[in-house]
Design an enzyme around this catalytic site. Structure first.
Site, PDB file in Angstrom:
ATOM      1  N   GLN A  78       0.780  -1.027   0.161  1.00 50.16           N
ATOM      2  CA  GLN A  78      -0.016   0.164  -0.050  1.00 50.16           C
ATOM      3  C   GLN A  78       0.759   1.223   0.073  1.00 50.16           C
ATOM      4  O   GLN A  78       1.381   1.729   1.044  1.00 50.16           O
ATOM      5  CB  GLN A  78      -0.822   0.084   1.321  1.00 50.16           C
ATOM      6  CG  GLN A  78      -1.941   1.223   1.189  1.00 50.16           C
ATOM      7  CD  GLN A  78      -3.192   0.786   2.233  1.00 50.16           C
ATOM      8  OE1 GLN A  78      -3.357   0.102   2.558  1.00 50.16           O
ATOM      9  NE2 GLN A  78      -3.815   1.841   2.061  1.00 50.16           N
ATOM     10  N   PHE A  79       1.007   1.644  -1.190  1.00 49.08           N
ATOM     11  CA  PHE A  79       2.043   2.877  -1.382  1.00 49.08           C
ATOM     12  C   PHE A  79       1.571   4.214  -0.708  1.00 49.08           C
ATOM     13  O   PHE A  79       2.186   5.063  -0.368  1.00 49.08           O
ATOM     14  CB  PHE A  79       2.247   3.208  -2.691  1.00 49.08           C
ATOM     15  CG  PHE A  79       1.227   3.864  -3.577  1.00 49.08           C
ATOM     16  CD1 PHE A  79       1.181   5.220  -3.703  1.00 49.08           C
ATOM     17  CD2 PHE A  79       0.365   2.873  -4.040  1.00 49.08           C
ATOM     18  CE1 PHE A  79       0.074   5.740  -4.573  1.00 49.08           C
ATOM     19  CE2 PHE A  79      -0.527   3.582  -4.878  1.00 49.08           C
ATOM     20  CZ  PHE A  79      -0.659   4.581  -5.375  1.00 49.08           C
ATOM     21  N   THR A  80       0.119   4.084  -0.606  1.00 47.83           N
ATOM     22  CA  THR A  80      -0.515   5.207  -0.018  1.00 47.83           C
ATOM     23  C   THR A  80      -0.132   5.607   1.612  1.00 47.83           C
ATOM     24  O   THR A  80      -0.482   6.712   2.007  1.00 47.83           O
ATOM     25  CB  THR A  80      -1.905   5.316   0.067  1.00 47.83           C
ATOM     26  OG1 THR A  80      -2.427   4.060   0.485  1.00 47.83           O
ATOM     27  CG2 THR A  80      -2.598   5.191  -1.789  1.00 47.83           C
TER      28      THR A  80
END
Length: 151
Positions: A78-80
């Site tokens: 989850q890059f966010t």
């Protein structure tokens, strides 16, 4: 590396309208990777997650680890988690590692977690559009950051 760890009674991930992976009692790990992460971050974070005592013992105290309860793990990229919201209303993801850096680190984290757990770790697919479902048990949700170990 930054992880959001949720104690779950069940969790699953759907990709392309098909269930890709599912677990029962255990931990759902949302993992964000930055361009500064190294194998040291991987080893520290994986060890911290495996050793974290957030499952209830017979006296209903959070005193047991994932190892103690023989629970399952589901890892989702989850890059966010590295969103920067300082300026404006549209988050910037400049602190998130680009795929050419993040994919090998994600795979190394998955491998290290599996080796430390001595059990298969279920996961999503890096970069895929995923639908994650979970039943948060407690609720217990913990944030860990290998660059800020005071969290």
């Amino acid at each position: 590396m930054r992880a959001v760890i949720q104690r779950v009674s069940e969790a699953s991930v759907i990709i392309d309208n098909k269930q890709h992976a599912a677990i029962e009692q255990g931990l759902l790990i949302l993992l964000g990777i930055t361009h500064e992460d190294t194998q040291e971050d991987i080893d520290w974070l994986a060890g911290k997650i495996i050793g974290m005592r957030i499952f209830s013992d017979q006296e209903d105290k959070m005193n047991l680890s994932i190892q103690d309860i023989d629970g399952e793990l589901l890892l989702i990229s989850q890059f966010t988690l590295f969103a920067n919201t300082k300026k404006g209303n549209r988050p910037s993801y400049i602190n998130a590692a680009r795929p050419e850096v993040a994919v090998p680190l994600y795979e190394a984290f998955l491998s290290t977690l599996s080796r430390k757990r001595d059990k298969e770790i279920k996961s999503g697919i890096f970069g895929a559009d995923m639908k994650v479902a979970l039943v948060n048990d407690g609720p217990v949700t913990i944030i860990i950051d290998s660059q800020d170990r005071n969290l």
